[in-house]
Design a protein around this motif. Structure first.
Motif, PDB file in Angstrom:
ATOM      1  N   ASP A 376       0.950  -1.180  -0.097  1.00  0.00           N
ATOM      2  CA  ASP A 376      -0.043  -0.007  -0.034  1.00  0.00           C
ATOM      3  C   ASP A 376       0.811   1.094   0.012  1.00  0.00           C
ATOM      4  O   ASP A 376       1.024   2.051   0.992  1.00  0.00           O
ATOM      5  N   ASN A 378       2.484   4.601  -2.756  1.00  0.00           N
ATOM      6  CA  ASN A 378       2.234   5.311  -4.000  1.00  0.00           C
ATOM      7  C   ASN A 378       3.526   5.045  -4.771  1.00  0.00           C
ATOM      8  O   ASN A 378       4.600   4.758  -4.454  1.00  0.00           O
ATOM      9  N   ARG A 383      -1.335   3.519  -7.348  1.00  0.00           N
ATOM     10  CA  ARG A 383      -1.211   3.052  -6.035  1.00  0.00           C
ATOM     11  C   ARG A 383      -1.043   1.399  -6.021  1.00  0.00           C
ATOM     12  O   ARG A 383      -1.430   0.673  -6.908  1.00  0.00           O
TER      13      ARG A 383
END
Length: 634
Positions: A376, A378, A383
């Protein structure tokens, strides 16, 4: 394509939580700074007319029109191009390629500036090596200067080698509100096998082959454009940029001049354009490099057996993003992260073999499945780190019918290693730990890389042979003064405040010769070795360093020293009272001696550089004043 959530390993979760906790005030301040910069929008729209006219004077009419407004993003290209270094030579043609690809994607691009790029391979054992580590922070400053003109909405960073990529990233993080994509150039194709190159080097150290034979072997190894193929700092850089989510998936190890490399370069330009506010997917680089991403980088470094130089660089990079990473964090992660790759100097294979075996896509896949990476996060692709389990493939007509089309698509990567002698899954590792340990004891704190050190060599207790310069050690070796006895070579006054912390790679063949003769051998130094110590245990980056009065300055020939990579000890068999009562011996180069090859220009860096365990940086950043000693040289 999505991936189910996986439970993160408890140690990875614990380390991440404590990094986030200790970083909280610094990270909050950093994010507030970059958010404020982002809220101001494209700064060029607020420039006075004369300022803006200077910024686009050489541009084409259509570009001038676009730069006056704010509808089209302007992308900065910051390049480390030079044509002496093989890794950077391919960048000669990148700016025009990138400009065309950005234009096709709806933006415009300008070469904002260049940064220096030096090669540790060329400067090994030379005075120029004393500029190497400092060049990282100089590169960061140069990148900041390039971005300082308030003309840009995003950035493309062109760099590969040792200090260049960390410096570019530190510079980019000082403009953390800008979306930034790193654009690699790829490794050269495989040449002379690395184990053969190492064999010839050792024979030369023993005087059994001459310079002609040595040069022939080196030239057969380093033979064309592209990054050197061993897994040193340059290729560790590439892997880390990909796992940080700052490369496109699969971009790190595609060879120069191939159609897939060209397509990836065009795709990087298109991607950074999309990541700008005008492109619709605003993704600042300062939001990508967060606590979880930094821990992911540490895990990938350990699992792949990467360069120990990143015990300096990752700490410095993290601090540039408001994150406080410590060597103990790396050591604790190393205890649970298995070693999954055998790439020279930790094996016979090179990075091309690693890439062919499944490469980064498989490494990320198996680490995610084992719960050793955070998914999780960026990335420049969106994402989720699972995106980096994919591999680039041609799309459309070959690699794009139009020469400027990205022409690339990503497909599922391998779910099993294609060569288990080079790359393995987390359930069948080469070793159960990552081969990096922090050593502590009366001599200070150091790091040791054990992934290439056989178990029987990981603990050495022997008398010290003390040298203040690597040349003195090599002279003693050539004179036979080190033959026939166990020893711990103490090479001191090699730290950042002493002489810029040069890499001591030239010691590796001589140390290997002594070990092969049956002697117990280790090295303890406040300098760097980049993990190139290979099979000989090396306690490196010792802090506090000798030049700042660290205990190394009081070690004497004949003292009993223990380097214990199993229990994590760096011991000296001298009582604390006796050690404290000793006077320092030897000394760092004085100001008069530290001249030539441009070294005198970096005297200010030596005087203000921080300790190794805080990144050996000249930028105060998160380092408190008491952590940054002012050096007074004789």
């Amino acid at each position: 394509m999505t991936r189910p959530a996986r439970t993160v390993h408890p140690v990875v979760a614990e380390v991440t939580a404590r990094v986030a906790d200790r970083s909280a005030p610094h990270r909050t301040a950093y994010l507030a700074k970059i958010d404020a910069a982002a809220d101001r929008g494209p700064a060029r729209t607020k420039l006075a007319c004369a300022n803006l006219a200077h910024g686009f004077a050489a541009s084409e009419p259509a570009e001038k029109k676009a730069l006056i407004g704010r509808s089209k993003p302007n992308i900065a290209i910051v390049t480390a191009y030079n044509d002496m270094l093989s890794a950077h030579q391919p960048y000669a043609t990148y700016p025009e390629q990138l400009k065309k690809a950005v234009l096709r994607a709806g933006g415009i691009a300008q070469v904002a500036g260049g940064v220096p790029a030096m090669c540790d391979g060329i400067t090994q054992g030379r005075d120029g090596m004393q500029l190497s580590l400092f060049s990282r922070d100089l590169i960061a400053m140069s990148a900041a200067v390039a971005l300082s003109h308030d003309m840009f909405d995003g950035a493309l960073m062109l760099g590969v080698c040792d200090k260049i990529v960390p410096g570019l990233l530190i510079g980019a993080l000082s403009f953390g509100h800008l979306p930034t994509v790193f654009v690699p150039a790829g490794p050269m194709t495989s040449g002379l096998p690395n184990d053969e190159k190492a064999r010839v080097r050792q024979l030369h150290a023993e005087g059994k082959v001459g310079r002609d034979e040595l040069l022939e072997a080196e030239a057969a190894s380093y033979h064309s454009a592209g990054t050197c193929t061993f897994y040193g700092t340059a290729n560790s850089n590439q892997l880390l940029m990909e796992v940080l989510g700052l490369h496109l998936p699969g971009a790190s190890f595609a060879n120069p001049g191939t159609s897939v490399r060209e397509a990836l370069t065009r795709a990087a330009a298109a991607r950074v354009t999309a990541l700008t506010p005008q492109g619709g997917e605003p993704t600042p680089v300062g939001r990508i490099v967060d606590e979880k991403a930094v821990v992911n980088a540490c895990v990938a470094l350990l699992a792949s057996g990467g360069s120990t130089n990143h015990t300096l660089h990752l700490v410095a990079i993290a601090r540039a993003a408001g994150i406080v990473l410590t060597w103990q964090d790396l050591s604790d992660l190393s205890a649970v992260v298995p070693l999954l790759a055998r790439v020279y100097p930790n094996g016979k294979a090179d990075v091309n073999h690693f890439h062919a075996a499944g490469g980064i896509a498989y490494l990320v896949h198996t680490l995610l499945r084992a719960g050793l990476l955070h998914d999780d996060v960026n990335t420049v692709m969106g994402r989720g780190l699972w995106r980096y389990t994919t591999e680039p493939r041609p799309s459309g007509d070959g690699l794009g019918a139009a020469p400027d089309a990205p022409g690339i698509a990503w497909e599922e990567g391998p779910k099993a290693s294609l060569d288990t002698e080079v790359l393995r899954g987390a359930d069948e590792p080469f070793a159960v730990d990552g081969g990096l340990r922090v050593l502590t004891g009366p001599l200070g704190t150091a790091v040791v890389k054990t992934s290439a050190v056989k178990p029987e060599h990981q603990v050495v207790t022997a008398t010290a042979a003390v040298f203040d310069d690597q040349a003195d050690f090599l002279a003693a070796f050539q004179a036979g003064e080190l033959d026939g006895r166990d020893l711990v070579a103490v090479i001191r006054y090699q730290g950042p405040a002493a002489n810029g912390m040069p890499e001591l790679h030239k010691l590796t063949p001589a140390l290997g010769v002594l070990q092969d003769r049956g002697q117990k051998v280790a090295i303890v130094t406040d300098g760097r070795m980049s993990g190139a110590s290979g099979k000989v245990p090396a306690a490196i980056h010792v802090t506090p360093e000798a030049a700042l009065g660290g205990p190394l300055a009081r070690v004497r020939d004949g003292d009993l020293v223990t380097v214990d990579a199993v229990t994590g000890r760096l011991d000296l068999d001298v009582s604390d009272a006796d050690l404290a009562a000793r006077q320092s011996t030897g000394r760092a180069p004085s100001g008069e001696e530290w001249v030539g090859t441009g070294r005198e220009l970096f005297a200010g860096f030596r005087a203000t550089v921080g300790p190794a365990d805080t990144g050996a940086s000249v930028f105060p950043g998160l380092v408190t004043p008491e952590e940054v000693p002012v050096v007074q040289h004789a």
